[in-house]
Design a protein around this motif. Structure first.
Motif, mmCIF file in Angstrom:
data_model
loop_
_atom_site.group_PDB
_atom_site.id
_atom_site.type_symbol
_atom_site.label_atom_id
_atom_site.label_comp_id
_atom_site.label_asym_id
_atom_site.label_seq_id
_atom_site.Cartn_x
_atom_site.Cartn_y
_atom_site.Cartn_z
ATOM 1 N N GLN A 1 0.854 -1.197 0.000
ATOM 2 C CA GLN A 1 0.000 0.000 0.000
ATOM 3 C C GLN A 1 0.884 1.239 0.000
ATOM 4 N N CYS A 2 1.213 1.718 -1.176
ATOM 5 C CA CYS A 2 2.201 2.800 -1.320
ATOM 6 C C CYS A 2 1.594 4.165 -1.622
ATOM 7 N N HIS A 3 0.303 4.263 -1.843
ATOM 8 C CA HIS A 3 -0.322 5.539 -2.161
ATOM 9 C C HIS A 3 -1.089 6.068 -0.950
ATOM 10 N N TRP A 4 -1.485 7.321 -1.028
ATOM 11 C CA TRP A 4 -2.115 8.015 0.094
ATOM 12 C C TRP A 4 -3.418 7.375 0.547
ATOM 13 N N ASP A 5 -4.142 6.726 -0.347
ATOM 14 C CA ASP A 5 -5.453 6.185 0.007
ATOM 15 C C ASP A 5 -5.408 4.700 0.382
ATOM 16 N N TRP A 6 -4.229 4.152 0.605
ATOM 17 C CA TRP A 6 -4.020 2.787 1.072
ATOM 18 C C TRP A 6 -4.523 1.719 0.113
ATOM 19 N N ARG A 7 -4.657 2.051 -1.143
ATOM 20 C CA ARG A 7 -4.966 1.012 -2.123
ATOM 21 C C ARG A 7 -3.680 0.264 -2.457
ATOM 22 N N GLN A 8 -3.835 -0.942 -2.919
ATOM 23 C CA GLN A 8 -2.677 -1.745 -3.304
ATOM 24 C C GLN A 8 -2.001 -1.125 -4.527
ATOM 25 N N SER A 9 -0.692 -1.059 -4.499
ATOM 26 C CA SER A 9 0.083 -0.530 -5.609
ATOM 27 C C SER A 9 0.781 -1.682 -6.308
ATOM 28 N N VAL A 10 0.952 -1.553 -7.619
ATOM 29 C CA VAL A 10 1.628 -2.593 -8.393
ATOM 30 C C VAL A 10 2.635 -1.960 -9.344
ATOM 31 N N LEU A 11 3.716 -2.673 -9.569
ATOM 32 C CA LEU A 11 4.695 -2.299 -10.576
ATOM 33 C C LEU A 11 4.238 -2.957 -11.873
ATOM 34 N N VAL A 12 3.951 -2.138 -12.883
ATOM 35 C CA VAL A 12 3.452 -2.639 -14.160
ATOM 36 C C VAL A 12 4.569 -2.500 -15.191
ATOM 37 N N ILE A 13 4.942 -3.624 -15.789
ATOM 38 C CA ILE A 13 5.996 -3.650 -16.802
ATOM 39 C C ILE A 13 5.342 -4.032 -18.124
#
Length: 192
Positions: A164-176
């Motif tokens: 959870q790397c964003h301000w709103d605590w949503r899951q973040s993903v690295l997209v390649i």
């Protein structure tokens, strides 16, 4: 009436504006009559009565007033737009200090990402990978060897959970994303 009042408020029709005394395009502005007291008789005597401000000065003052109003409006709009862009960038950026990439740590933190409230587990390393362009121009197999098995994949993309790397605590993903040549074309962080 003084010069700053001469232009009137915007929004009125031209005919209404011209009909009003002291407005732009109307009669020249007049300074208020001043009086001096005659000391011998104690009466007021006219002094400087009806000394007008020339029309060209009043018109120039109105034009300056309109330009300043427009400039202030434009400055306000630009300021609001700039604050909106800065706010959007702030809200959509990753809130994690950059951390140098370590392949072993990346793989070992995969399980932490799956927890209910993991925090930003791999976000700092993902920022490092993006800043250094480590993943650009790699093939799909090279990326998998470096980062391990993806959490999700499609024909043109690999997705790795970061926490959870964003301000709103949503899951973040690295997209390649991969281009037509089968090499990495873009790397970014998105929210799910």
């Amino acid at each position: 009436m003084n010069v700053t009042d001469s232009c009137g408020a915007g929004g009125r029709s031209k005919s209404t504006r011209k009909a009003r005394a002291g407005d732009c395009g109307a009669q020249p502005l007049r300074r208020p009559t001043t009086f001096r007291v005659d000391r011998s008789s104690g009466r007021k005597a006219d002094f400087d009565q009806h000394v007008g401000i020339p029309k060209y000065i009043a018109d120039a003052s109105c034009r300056i007033h309109r330009v300043m109003r427009g400039a202030l409006l434009l400055a306000g709009v630009v300021s609001v737009a700039a604050l909106t862009v800065v706010g959007f960038r702030y809200l959509t950026s990753v809130r994690e200090p950059e951390e140098s990439f370590d392949a072993e740590q990346w793989v070992s933190r995969r399980e932490q990402v799956q927890l209910n409230d993991p925090g930003c587990v791999r976000g700092g390393m993902a920022l490092s990978l993006m800043r250094t362009d480590t993943l650009l121009k790699l093939t799909r197999g090279e990326v998998v060897r470096l980062l391990g098995a993806p959490d999700d994949s499609a024909a043109e993309t690999l997705r790795y959970g970061l926490g959870q790397c964003h301000w709103d605590w949503r899951q973040s993903v690295l997209v390649i994303r991969f281009g037509p040549a089968g090499r990495t074309s873009s790397v970014g962080i998105k929210t799910e």
